[in-house]
Design a protein around this motif. Structure first.
Motif, PDB file in Angstrom:
ATOM      1  N   GLY A   8       0.789  -1.224   0.000  1.00  0.00           N
ATOM      2  CA  GLY A   8       0.000   0.000   0.000  1.00  0.00           C
ATOM      3  C   GLY A   8       0.817   1.266   0.000  1.00  0.00           C
ATOM      4  N   LYS A   9       2.149   1.157   0.002  1.00  0.00           N
ATOM      5  CA  LYS A   9       3.000   2.339   0.008  1.00  0.00           C
ATOM      6  C   LYS A   9       3.590   2.537  -1.373  1.00  0.00           C
ATOM      7  N   ASP A 302      -2.942   0.285   6.639  1.00  0.00           N
ATOM      8  CA  ASP A 302      -2.869   1.223   5.525  1.00  0.00           C
ATOM      9  C   ASP A 302      -3.182   2.646   5.977  1.00  0.00           C
ATOM     10  N   ARG A 306      -0.646   5.829   5.907  1.00  0.00           N
ATOM     11  CA  ARG A 306      -0.997   7.085   5.235  1.00  0.00           C
ATOM     12  C   ARG A 306      -0.774   8.275   6.154  1.00  0.00           C
TER      13      ARG A 306
END
Length: 358
Positions: A8-9, A302, A306
């Protein structure tokens, strides 16, 4: 790999390698020989210059009655600071054009900056853009810069090379700073996973490492060994990467470190409206879709990542409200209270409330 442990990065794309035919290999061989000959000529010229420089250094040292090392440090102990420029429309358009024309070209054949600037000047589609398009392009450039700054390396080899190159720059800057100002600095670096390829190491200016042996009775090699073991066995790590319980520990203090007036302000997320009411403090850049609450209240990895990323690249920041904004906000809160709404979370009462105290 570091990429697989950080889903997710954003990922920094690796450089693509192309297969060469016989003609291309022969051409590159000739070019390599030319580069080697040119490099040898430069090396010979630099060697001659260094001989002359050494002679001059000795003459200056003798004339001023100082050691040659003193003169040599004054000559070589330099650094150059560069401030990071904000995103401008000119840089944005060059970035967009480079993405259009360079994305499919192999390394060595990509257009250079001057050529890209000429293309932008001659491209009618990039002239007289409306404000919405400009902001969209600026956002894409910011996202690209953010990916390069804090994006993860796609392979362990790329991560190891990044570590080596960055540490080399840090060592040089610290050493130069020590020469100029006389500071003492040391650092210990280790990897955080058994599959990481970069080695644990330490660095110190002058004789700073004697401190650990003289005062702490520990050698730097022993310290780095223990640091490596701690990093690999730490209970804060869950599975292949950092879990949702340990991630907030990395940045929770960063949220409030600049939240100060005459003295530090203790932030309670549940009662932030009262803090805002009293101190006229607000915030900007909190990620969309994530409720403003303590990092320990966020449940998904996630979302935590963020939030961590916007804190690291300074997108999230505290701001001082203007007098007009604060006055309007206080009027809104007062109206809500008069309507019977509970603003914030009330403090817990004393356990002996209503009882006669001795």
């Amino acid at each position: 790999s570091w990429k697989s442990r950080n889903p997710g990065k954003p990922v920094i794309p690796p450089r693509s390698s192309e297969k060469l035919d016989a003609v291309q290999r022969a051409a590159r061989k000739v070019a390599a020989e030319q580069r080697r000959a040119k490099q040898q000529a430069i090396s010979d010229a630099v060697a001659e210059l260094l001989e002359e420089q050494e002679t001059c250094i000795n003459e200056i040292a003798k004339a001023h009655s100082v050691l040659p090392e003193k003169v040599r440090l004054l000559i070589t102990g330099e650094t150059h600071y560069r401030k990071r420029r904000e995103e401008s429309l000119a840089n944005t358009l060059v970035h967009i054009k480079a993405r259009q024309v360079n994305s499919d070209l192999p390394c060595g054949q990509k257009f250079q900056l001057k050529e890209l600037q000429e293309m932008v000047a001659n491209d009618p589609d990039l002239q007289n853009l409306d404000e919405e398009t400009k902001q969209r392009y600026l956002g894409e450039l910011k996202e690209s810069r953010s990916c390069k700054a804090i994006g993860v390396r796609s392979t362990n080899t790329a991560a190891s090379r990044d570590v080596q190159a960055t540490l080399k720059k840090i060592y040089g800057e610290l050493q130069a700073l020590a020469y100029r100002t006389g500071i003492y600095a040391c650092m210990f670096v280790t990897h955080g996973h058994v599959y990481d390829m970069h080695a644990a190491t330490w660095f110190g200016t002058d004789n700073i490492m004697d401190f650990w042996e003289d005062r702490m009775k520990l050698s730097p090699d022993y310290i780095i060994k223990q640091l490596k073991l701690w990093a690999l066995k730490s209970l804060m790590r869950e599975g292949e990467g950092r879990g949702p319980r340990s991630l907030p520990l990395e940045f929770s203090g960063s949220i409030t470190k600049h939240l100060r007036q005459e003295k530090a302000i203790r932030l309670r997320f549940a009662n932030f409206e009262q803090t805002k009411y009293k101190f006229s403090i607000s915030y900007e850049g909190w990620p969309d879709g994530i409720p403003f609450s303590s990092p320990y209240k966020i449940q998904t990895v996630d979302e935590i990542r963020r939030l961590r990323d916007v804190i690291r690249d300074d997108s999230f920041r505290w701001v001082k409200m203007t007098a007009t904004q604060h006055h309007e906000y206080r009027k809104q809160v007062d109206a809500r209270r008069e309507a019977g709404e509970m603003v914030g979370v009330p403090r817990q009462g004393r356990s002996d409330k209503g009882k006669k105290r001795k």
